[in-house]
Design a protein around this motif. Structure first.
Motif, PDB file in Angstrom:
ATOM      1  N   UNK A  17      19.463  25.836  76.296  1.00 46.29           N
ATOM      2  CA  UNK A  17      20.408  24.712  76.188  1.00 46.29           C
ATOM      3  C   UNK A  17      21.764  25.198  75.704  1.00 46.29           C
ATOM      4  N   UNK A  18      21.760  26.075  74.695  1.00 45.87           N
ATOM      5  CA  UNK A  18      23.026  26.587  74.158  1.00 45.87           C
ATOM      6  C   UNK A  18      23.793  27.387  75.205  1.00 45.87           C
ATOM      7  N   UNK A  19      23.084  28.134  76.030  1.00 49.27           N
ATOM      8  CA  UNK A  19      23.748  28.927  77.065  1.00 49.27           C
ATOM      9  C   UNK A  19      24.329  28.050  78.174  1.00 49.27           C
ATOM     10  N   UNK A  20      23.659  26.954  78.469  1.00 50.65           N
ATOM     11  CA  UNK A  20      24.100  26.081  79.567  1.00 50.65           C
ATOM     12  C   UNK A  20      25.046  24.978  79.112  1.00 50.65           C
ATOM     13  N   UNK A  21      25.207  24.814  77.815  1.00 51.94           N
ATOM     14  CA  UNK A  21      25.972  23.681  77.278  1.00 51.94           C
ATOM     15  C   UNK A  21      27.388  23.570  77.836  1.00 51.94           C
ATOM     16  N   UNK A  22      28.184  24.655  77.848  1.00 51.78           N
ATOM     17  CA  UNK A  22      29.552  24.518  78.385  1.00 51.78           C
ATOM     18  C   UNK A  22      29.589  24.171  79.871  1.00 51.78           C
ATOM     19  N   UNK A  23      28.512  24.488  80.582  1.00 53.59           N
ATOM     20  CA  UNK A  23      28.461  24.165  82.006  1.00 53.59           C
ATOM     21  C   UNK A  23      28.123  22.695  82.239  1.00 53.59           C
ATOM     22  N   UNK A  24      27.421  22.094  81.272  1.00 50.54           N
ATOM     23  CA  UNK A  24      27.028  20.698  81.409  1.00 50.54           C
ATOM     24  C   UNK A  24      28.033  19.741  80.785  1.00 50.54           C
ATOM     25  N   UNK A  25      28.715  20.191  79.723  1.00 50.71           N
ATOM     26  CA  UNK A  25      29.687  19.343  79.007  1.00 50.71           C
ATOM     27  C   UNK A  25      31.089  19.803  79.379  1.00 50.71           C
ATOM     28  N   UNK A 156      41.801  30.782  79.460  1.00 49.78           N
ATOM     29  CA  UNK A 156      42.377  29.513  79.911  1.00 49.78           C
ATOM     30  C   UNK A 156      41.660  28.314  79.312  1.00 49.78           C
ATOM     31  N   UNK A 157      40.338  28.323  79.334  1.00 48.57           N
ATOM     32  CA  UNK A 157      39.560  27.198  78.838  1.00 48.57           C
ATOM     33  C   UNK A 157      38.886  27.508  77.517  1.00 48.57           C
ATOM     34  N   UNK A 158      38.132  26.537  77.020  1.00 45.16           N
ATOM     35  CA  UNK A 158      37.445  26.689  75.740  1.00 45.16           C
ATOM     36  C   UNK A 158      36.063  27.308  75.881  1.00 45.16           C
ATOM     37  N   UNK A 159      35.493  27.247  77.084  1.00 40.11           N
ATOM     38  CA  UNK A 159      34.127  27.748  77.273  1.00 40.11           C
ATOM     39  C   UNK A 159      33.962  29.217  76.865  1.00 40.11           C
ATOM     40  N   UNK A 160      34.901  30.131  77.238  1.00 39.07           N
ATOM     41  CA  UNK A 160      34.728  31.523  76.808  1.00 39.07           C
ATOM     42  C   UNK A 160      34.718  31.678  75.284  1.00 39.07           C
ATOM     43  N   UNK A 161      35.552  30.894  74.589  1.00 37.99           N
ATOM     44  CA  UNK A 161      35.540  30.945  73.128  1.00 37.99           C
ATOM     45  C   UNK A 161      34.179  30.508  72.595  1.00 37.99           C
ATOM     46  N   UNK A 162      33.595  29.532  73.254  1.00 38.40           N
ATOM     47  CA  UNK A 162      32.264  29.058  72.872  1.00 38.40           C
ATOM     48  C   UNK A 162      31.261  30.207  72.941  1.00 38.40           C
ATOM     49  N   UNK A 167      27.890  34.374  70.542  1.00 39.30           N
ATOM     50  CA  UNK A 167      27.501  35.774  70.395  1.00 39.30           C
ATOM     51  C   UNK A 167      27.587  36.247  68.952  1.00 39.30           C
ATOM     52  N   UNK A 168      28.662  35.837  68.253  1.00 37.54           N
ATOM     53  CA  UNK A 168      28.804  36.199  66.840  1.00 37.54           C
ATOM     54  C   UNK A 168      27.653  35.639  66.016  1.00 37.54           C
ATOM     55  N   UNK A 169      27.313  34.382  66.277  1.00 41.30           N
ATOM     56  CA  UNK A 169      26.215  33.761  65.533  1.00 41.30           C
ATOM     57  C   UNK A 169      24.893  34.475  65.826  1.00 41.30           C
ATOM     58  N   UNK A 170      24.670  34.836  67.080  1.00 41.53           N
ATOM     59  CA  UNK A 170      23.439  35.549  67.437  1.00 41.53           C
ATOM     60  C   UNK A 170      23.343  36.889  66.697  1.00 41.53           C
TER      61      UNK A 170
END
Length: 326
Positions: A17-25, A156-162, A167-170
Motif C-alpha cells: 500500500x505504501x509503495x502504491x500510495x502516490x499512484x493512487x492518490x 517536479x512533483x511530490x511523489x518522488x519526495x514521498x 526510503x529513509x524511514x525503511x
C-alpha cells in the motif's frame, strides 16, 4: 494462521500500500501529509534509539537536524555538490558533533541531561543566527530551483519526495530492528532500566551511549537535508526549531518508546490529527493543535504509559495466554 503469521501478512500488505500510495492518490495536499508523516516517523525512529531504548530523554536532537541541513545546503550553494552527497556529509558532521555534545551532556542525568541537550541546540541556533557571511544569518536563503533535477534532489512533483522519505524511514527501521536484536540492543535496555546496575555487571555504559548517540545523530541529520530540499528554504529558526525535538519525542512516547513501530504509529496518529484540524479549522481557533496534542499525551500517560504499542503487546500476550489455556 498464527498471530505471527497474521502480523507478517499485515506488514506485507502495508508495504504494498505504501509503495502504491502516490499512484493512487493524486491530491498534492494529501501527498504532502504523507511526506510529513514519513519524515517525522523517521525522525522519531532516530530519536527512539537514544530516548526510547536507552531512556536518555534528549530534547536537543534538532541540533543534528540543523547541522545536516546547513552542511548540505552550504555544499550545494557554495560548491555545487549534490544534496545526495551533502546528505551523507551532513550525517557525518552530525555524527561527529554528537561526540563533544555527548561528552558534555552524558555527565548529567535525568532532567539535567534534558536541559543540557536543549541548551546545546539553542546555542547552535544562536551561532548560525550570527554567521551572516558564512550561513546567511537570520534571513536565511532559498535553495536554487533547478526544475526537474533528480541528481540534485529536485523533482517536479511530490511523489518522488514521498519515495525518498519512505526510503529513509525503511533504512531507520532496518537499523533499529538490527540494533534491537543485537548485543547493543540488550545493553541499551539494561541502561534504560538501571544505568548503575548495567555498569555494575560490566557494560561499558559511556561507550554504548556514545555509539547509539552517533547513530541517532547521523540519521537525524539526514532528515535535515531532506526537509531543506523539500521546502527549498533554510534559516536558523527553521533548521533548529525546538518543535522538531518535541515532535520527535512526542510521536515516540505516544506510539510507545523502546519499540520498533512505536514512533511510526505515534506519527500517524499525531500528524494525521494535526493535518485534519488544520484542514477543518484553519487559523480560526489558535492553539487548537497544541491543545489536542496535550490531551492525547495526557491520555496516553494516564491510561497507557507504555504507549499504543505497549497496549497492543498486552493484548497479544493475553491472547496467547488464552490460546494456551484453551
Amino acid at each position: 494462521m498464527r498471530l505471527r503469521g497474521w502480523g507478517g501478512l499485515v506488514l506485507v500488505i502495508a508495504i504494498v500500500v505504501m509503495l502504491l500510495l502516490p499512484l493512487m492518490v493524486k491530491n498534492s495536499f494529501a501527498i504532502d501529509i504523507f511526506i510529513r508523516i514519513l519524515l517525522f516517523a523517521f525522525i522519531g525512529t532516530a530519536w527512539n534509539l537514544l530516548g526510547g531504548y536507552a531512556k536518555q530523554l534528549s530534547l536537543g536532537h534538532v541540533a543534528f537536524f540543523g547541522l545536516g541541513a546547513y552542511t548540505s545546503t552550504l555544499l550545494q550553494i557554495d560548491f555545487g555538490i549534490s544534496p545526495w552527497i551533502g546528505m551523507v556529509a551532513g550525517g557525518v558532521v552530525g555524527m561527529f558533533a554528537s561526540l563533544p555534545i555527548g561528552w558534555l551532556c552524558f555527565r548529567l542525568r535525568g532532567p539535567y541531561f534534558t536541559i543540557a541537550t536543549i541548551a546545546t541546540a539553542q546555542v547552535l541556533m544562536l551561532i548560525f543566527l550570527k554567521f551572516r557571511d558564512f550561513a546567511w544569518g537570520a534571513e536565511g536563503t532559498t535553495i536554487p530551483n533547478l526544475g526537474n533535477a533528480p541528481l540534485m534532489m529536485q523533482f517536479d512533483g511530490k511523489a518522488p519526495y514521498y519515495y525518498v522519505a519512505l526510503g529513509l524511514l525503511a533504512v531507520a527501521l532496518g537499523i533499529t530492528a538490527w540494533i534491537e536484536r543485537s548485543r547493543i540492543g540488550y545493553y541499551l535496555v539494561a541502561i534504560g532500566e538501571d544505568e548503575d546496575a548495567a555498569e555494575a555487571v560490566g557494560i561499558n555504559v559511556p561507550r554504548v551511549k556514545r555509539d547509539i548517540y552517533m547513530i541517532s545523530a547521523f540519521l537525524t541529520a539526514l532528515a535535515g537535508t531532506f526537509y531543506t530540499q523539500y521546502i527549498y528554504f533554510i534559516d536558523p529558526q527553521t533548521a533548529f526549531s525546538f518543535n522538531i525535538s518535541i515532535e520527535a519525542a512526542l510521536v515516540s512516547i505516544v506510539g510507545g518508546i523502546g519499540t520498533l513501530w512505536g514512533p511510526v504509529i505515534g506519527t500517524v496518529l499525531l500528524e494525521t490529527t494535526s493535518a485534519l484540524l488544520q484542514s477543518w479549522l484553519g487559523n480560526s481557533i489558535s492553539g487548537v493543535q497544541l491543545t489536542v496534542y496535550s490531551l492525547i499525551l495526557m491520555a496516553v500517560i494516564l491510561w497507557r504509559p507504555t504507549g499504543i504499542m505497549g497496549y497492543l503487546y498486552e493484548v497479544y500476550a493475553r491472547r496467547r495466554v488464552r490460546s494456551a489455556k484453551g
